[in-house]
Design a protein around this motif. Structure first.
Motif, PDB file in Angstrom:
ATOM      1  N   UNK A   1      66.850   2.368  65.923  1.00  0.00           N
ATOM      2  CA  UNK A   1      67.610   2.976  66.999  1.00  0.00           C
ATOM      3  C   UNK A   1      69.028   3.274  66.539  1.00  0.00           C
ATOM      4  N   UNK A   2      69.572   4.383  66.985  1.00  0.00           N
ATOM      5  CA  UNK A   2      70.939   4.761  66.652  1.00  0.00           C
ATOM      6  C   UNK A   2      71.869   4.154  67.687  1.00  0.00           C
ATOM      7  N   UNK A   3      72.826   3.349  67.225  1.00  0.00           N
ATOM      8  CA  UNK A   3      73.783   2.709  68.123  1.00  0.00           C
ATOM      9  C   UNK A   3      75.003   3.597  68.324  1.00  0.00           C
ATOM     10  N   UNK A   4      75.499   4.139  67.208  1.00  0.00           N
ATOM     11  CA  UNK A   4      76.699   4.991  67.269  1.00  0.00           C
ATOM     12  C   UNK A   4      76.765   5.833  66.014  1.00  0.00           C
ATOM     13  N   UNK A   5      77.246   7.055  66.144  1.00  0.00           N
ATOM     14  CA  UNK A   5      77.502   7.896  64.980  1.00  0.00           C
ATOM     15  C   UNK A   5      78.937   8.376  65.007  1.00  0.00           C
ATOM     16  N   UNK A   6      79.569   8.389  63.833  1.00  0.00           N
ATOM     17  CA  UNK A   6      80.943   8.854  63.700  1.00  0.00           C
ATOM     18  C   UNK A   6      81.085   9.696  62.452  1.00  0.00           C
ATOM     19  N   UNK A   7      82.309  10.086  62.159  1.00  0.00           N
ATOM     20  CA  UNK A   7      82.536  10.954  61.005  1.00  0.00           C
ATOM     21  C   UNK A   7      82.317  10.216  59.694  1.00  0.00           C
ATOM     22  N   UNK A   8      82.755   8.965  59.596  1.00  0.00           N
ATOM     23  CA  UNK A   8      82.652   8.231  58.337  1.00  0.00           C
ATOM     24  C   UNK A   8      81.617   7.115  58.360  1.00  0.00           C
ATOM     25  N   UNK A   9      81.265   6.626  59.548  1.00  0.00           N
ATOM     26  CA  UNK A   9      80.291   5.546  59.651  1.00  0.00           C
ATOM     27  C   UNK A   9      79.321   5.824  60.791  1.00  0.00           C
ATOM     28  N   UNK A  10      78.089   5.414  60.581  1.00  0.00           N
ATOM     29  CA  UNK A  10      77.113   5.415  61.665  1.00  0.00           C
ATOM     30  C   UNK A  10      76.445   4.049  61.698  1.00  0.00           C
ATOM     31  N   UNK A  11      76.111   3.596  62.885  1.00  0.00           N
ATOM     32  CA  UNK A  11      75.549   2.260  63.056  1.00  0.00           C
ATOM     33  C   UNK A  11      74.181   2.364  63.707  1.00  0.00           C
ATOM     34  N   UNK A  12      73.261   1.577  63.190  1.00  0.00           N
ATOM     35  CA  UNK A  12      71.916   1.591  63.736  1.00  0.00           C
ATOM     36  C   UNK A  12      71.311   0.198  63.734  1.00  0.00           C
ATOM     37  N   UNK A  13      70.186   0.073  64.417  1.00  0.00           N
ATOM     38  CA  UNK A  13      69.452  -1.181  64.430  1.00  0.00           C
ATOM     39  C   UNK A  13      67.998  -0.895  64.064  1.00  0.00           C
ATOM     40  N   UNK A  14      67.331  -1.915  63.543  1.00  0.00           N
ATOM     41  CA  UNK A  14      65.936  -1.758  63.153  1.00  0.00           C
ATOM     42  C   UNK A  14      65.231  -3.094  63.285  1.00  0.00           C
TER      43      UNK A  14
END
Length: 284
Positions: free
Chosen positions: A88-101
């Motif tokens: 699942x995608x938690x957050x996306x940004x210009x330099x970092x994106x955060x996800x869970x699995x």
């Protein structure tokens, strides 16, 4: 015969490690994989290998390709065989994106069982500035020809340590007292590290490297399985070609748990990965 026996040097993207960590997208955010028995000790699938598998799924699911930090909680023991990963995608940004699995397998009754849950942030390692200000120093390890690997010890019970056939490990003799029945008590393990088929390191094999050495518990004088409860890895830069040096230390065993702090250094003397894990110790 394991692929490690091949005289042809494998490359990133075309090696046994790449094939055994490759995931197949079933649907958006959902991936299938057959966990390989080649990365087991006894019947337990290595935690670093599993982290690399989940890492690859997140690299496909997120807009950034490189793991910067990844934290995993190992809930139940994984077994070789089919598994499904849901991301699942938690957050996306210009330099970092955060996800869970999370990785799931099925028990004998056909019930889905969660094995691992991960939270991670990804970015682009090649976009990082070159400025480095550090007090960290590479571990002092004797030359490789003065170190010892699994092939230098007694032959293991067949099928008990499949992962060692796929690794190039050359352990610092000063951390091998446990193998001679005289552990140092220092809780240290140091080794040269690589994949046995010659494939150079990349961010995903760094996830394996931090969890591939013998447990530091051996040098404390404790034998047996030391299962990981939680493992966090920080990938600091893309490693240069050549063998890695891995240093792992434990300072505190208490209440049946210990921590392991790992540093991974590349051939250019750069600190390319760091990790900390909490592991359970089976006390006698």
């Amino acid at each position: 015969m394991p692929e490690a026996a091949s005289a042809t040097r494998a490359t990133i993207g075309d090696s046994e490690f790449d094939r055994d960590t490759a995931v197949t997208r079933r649907a958006p955010g959902v991936y299938d994989i057959d966990l390989s028995a080649g990365w087991t000790i006894i019947s337990a699938v290595n935690g670093g290998y599993l982290l690399a598998v989940l890492g690859r799924a997140l690299a496909d699911a997120l807009p950034h390709a490189d793991p910067f930090t990844i934290s995993a909680h190992y809930l139940t023991a994984s077994q070789p065989g089919p598994a499904v990963i849901r991301t699942g995608v938690v957050r996306t940004g210009r330099t970092l994106s955060t996800g869970q699995a999370a990785l799931f397998q099925y028990d004998e009754a056909g019930k889905e069982v969660e094995r691992i849950r991960v939270l991670a942030s990804y970015g682009d390692l090649d976009s990082l500035p070159d400025d480095v200000r550090t007090t960290a120093k590479p571990p002092v390890i004797p030359p490789m020809d003065q170190c010892f690997g699994p092939e230098d010890g007694p032959a293991p019970v067949e099928g008990s340590s499949a992962i060692t056939d796929r690794l190039m490990l050359k352990l610092d003799p000063s951390t091998l007292g446990w193998a001679l029945g005289a552990p140092s008590g220092k809780g240290e393990m140091r080794s040269w590290f690589g994949l046995a088929d010659g494939r150079d390191a990349d961010p995903f094999s760094l996830l394996l490297a931090v969890d591939a050495l013998p447990p530091t518990a051996f040098e404390i004088g404790i034998n047996g399985w030391v299962p990981t409860v939680e493992l966090t890895v920080h990938v600091r830069c893309r490693p240069a070609p050549g063998p890695l040096r891995v240093s792992i230390t434990t300072r505190n065993l208490a209440g049946g748990f210990l921590e392991e702090d790992a540093e991974v250094w590349d051939s250019a003397d750069r600190l390319v990965a760091q990790s900390r894990q909490l592991a359970r110790v089976r006390l006698p």
